[in-house]
Design an enzyme around this catalytic site. Structure first.
Site, PDB file in Angstrom:
ATOM      1  N   TYR A   1      -9.672   3.377   1.452  1.00  0.00           N
ATOM      2  CA  TYR A   1      -8.992   2.948   0.245  1.00  0.00           C
ATOM      3  C   TYR A   1      -9.030   1.442   0.060  1.00  0.00           C
ATOM      4  CZ  TYR A   1      -4.850   2.565   3.360  1.00  0.00           C
ATOM      5  OH  TYR A   1      -3.978   2.274   4.380  1.00  0.00           O
TER       6      TYR A   1
ATOM      7  N   LYS B   1      -4.061   1.449  -5.536  1.00  0.00           N
ATOM      8  CA  LYS B   1      -5.004   1.915  -4.509  1.00  0.00           C
ATOM      9  C   LYS B   1      -6.054   2.834  -5.126  1.00  0.00           C
ATOM     10  CE  LYS B   1      -1.460   1.889  -0.907  1.00  0.00           C
ATOM     11  NZ  LYS B   1      -0.673   2.728   0.017  1.00  0.00           N
TER      12      LYS B   1
ATOM     13  N   ASP C   1       7.026   7.147   9.537  1.00  0.00           N
ATOM     14  CA  ASP C   1       7.076   8.236   8.572  1.00  0.00           C
ATOM     15  C   ASP C   1       8.197   9.220   8.884  1.00  0.00           C
ATOM     16  OD1 ASP C   1       5.042   6.999   7.214  1.00  0.00           O
ATOM     17  OD2 ASP C   1       3.472   8.287   8.032  1.00  0.00           O
TER      18      ASP C   1
END
Length: 181
Positions: free
Chosen positions: A130, A70, A168
């Site tokens: 990104y 990335k 997450d």
């Protein structure tokens, strides 16, 4: 463009040449020749853009199989960006590095394959951009707990508890993650 290591071998802090005057500024965020001269011969599979309020923590994510390299940057706002070496064969396995990326410092970060990645937004209305070397594969994505005590990441204090997605919140400790051999 200036390329500098960021504490562990592999990831690089990239500082583009910025041309500015009274009108504003111009910078190249991607140039195949410039990046190749820095040792990064990359081909992109996907571009992504996330927008977050202050205190959002995204990560620590990686794909295995189908790892993604990335190239990350912030076009508005600021983040504390973190990379973690998740290659068990690396002598730096489990080590992390963090760097502030912001619209004002214009830094970019190269996150190679074999590293988990995450960030904490430091300001409201943060736009995070990104490029990825492989397409997103949800069935191959893994999440390491952002607060894994074995990693002991020194996240900055933003004045509130991190705002996390369900994915997450369910992150596993590094010791239980499907890392690279």
């Amino acid at each position: 463009m200036k390329a500098s290591p960021c504490g562990i071998p592999g990831p690089l802090i990239l500082e583009p040449t910025v041309f500015g005057d009274e009108r504003g500024f111009f910078m190249e965020t991607w140039n195949a020749q410039t990046f190749a001269e820095a040792g990064l011969n990359l081909q992109w599979a996907q571009d992504n853009h996330s927008h977050s309020q202050k205190g959002v923590l995204r990560g620590l994510h990686f794909q295995n199989p189908g790892p993604q390299g990335k190239l990350v940057r912030v076009s508005r706002g600021a983040v504390f960006d973190v990379v973690v070496d998740v290659r068990r064969s690396s002598k730096h396995f489990g080590e992390w590095a963090g760097v502030e990326l912001s619209s004002s410092n214009k830094r970019m970060l190269w996150v190679p394959e074999g590293f988990a990645h995450g960030f904490l937004t430091l300001s409201d209305d943060t736009d995070f951009l990104y490029k990825c070397t492989a397409p997103y594969a949800p069935e191959a994505e893994h999440t390491i707990a952002w607060d894994d005590p074995d990693l002991a990441i020194d996240w900055p204090d933003v004045g509130c508890d991190p705002i996390l997605s369900e994915k997450d919140r369910a992150g596993l400790p590094l010791a239980q993650s499907a890392v690279f051999e």
